[in-house]
Design a protein around this motif. Structure first.
Motif, mmCIF file in Angstrom:
data_model
loop_
_atom_site.group_PDB
_atom_site.id
_atom_site.type_symbol
_atom_site.label_atom_id
_atom_site.label_comp_id
_atom_site.label_asym_id
_atom_site.label_seq_id
_atom_site.Cartn_x
_atom_site.Cartn_y
_atom_site.Cartn_z
ATOM 1 N N ARG A 186 2.371 -1.642 -1.158
ATOM 2 C CA ARG A 186 2.539 -0.627 -2.201
ATOM 3 C C ARG A 186 2.908 0.727 -1.592
ATOM 4 N NH1 ARG A 186 -1.933 -1.370 -4.648
ATOM 5 N NH2 ARG A 186 -3.115 0.392 -3.846
ATOM 6 N N GLU A 237 6.596 0.447 -0.311
ATOM 7 C CA GLU A 237 7.525 0.323 -1.439
ATOM 8 C C GLU A 237 7.591 1.614 -2.248
ATOM 9 O OE1 GLU A 237 6.261 -3.235 -3.471
ATOM 10 O OE2 GLU A 237 6.611 -4.436 -1.661
ATOM 11 N N ASP A 238 6.469 2.310 -2.390
ATOM 12 C CA ASP A 238 6.486 3.594 -3.088
ATOM 13 C C ASP A 238 7.325 4.623 -2.318
ATOM 14 O OD1 ASP A 238 4.900 2.548 -5.084
ATOM 15 O OD2 ASP A 238 3.085 3.636 -4.517
ATOM 16 N N TYR A 267 -3.158 4.511 2.810
ATOM 17 C CA TYR A 267 -2.002 4.542 1.916
ATOM 18 C C TYR A 267 -1.137 5.770 2.205
ATOM 19 C CZ TYR A 267 0.819 5.157 -2.266
ATOM 20 O OH TYR A 267 1.883 5.338 -3.119
#
Length: 133
Positions: free
Chosen positions: A64, A67-68, A113
């Motif tokens: 995530r 991809e973000d 993240y």
């Protein structure tokens, strides 16, 4: 043999020539590897490879984040090609999450993240080719 030679052996010349190197350090994390230019995106996550302290893992969190970072670079339904290794204190991650023992659980998911997101985003921005007028 270095990582780029290994990537060449596995994925071939077209993928290898469209890679951007990653090498980012924070106080507690060191992120290295290669990310693919948008030109070599794929229709599935088969070319997304993540390693924690050299061990292959699967991580929806890392997927995530990467991809973000590519969000405005790729068409909907396309996924980046990348090989990312994260060196982190072993006490901050649990890699032996059942049932496959390929999943990782991080002590501070938000921090991981953001580190991966910004490492990928900044590498993409640095390599952006803007034609001169």
């Amino acid at each position: 043999m270095n990582l780029k030679d290994i990537i060449y052996s596995v994925y071939g010349r077209d993928i290898t020539k469209n890679l951007i190197e990653l090498d980012v350090s924070t106080q507690d994390i060191h992120i290295t590897g290669f990310i693919g230019k948008p030109a070599i995106c794929r229709g599935n996550r088969g070319f997304e490879n993540y390693y924690i302290n050299g061990r292959y893992i699967k991580s929806p969190l890392l997927s995530r984040a990467a991809e973000d970072a590519y969000k405005n670079e790729l068409m909907t339904g396309k996924f980046p090609a990348l090989i990312i290794n994260i060196a982190i204190d072993p006490s901050l991650v649990d890699i032996n999450v059942p049932p496959t023992k390929l999943e990782a659980k991080f002590a501070d998911e938000k921090h991981i993240y953001h580190c991966v997101y910004w490492a990928v985003k900044n590498a993409l921005e640095k390599k952006r080719v803007v034609p001169e007028m």
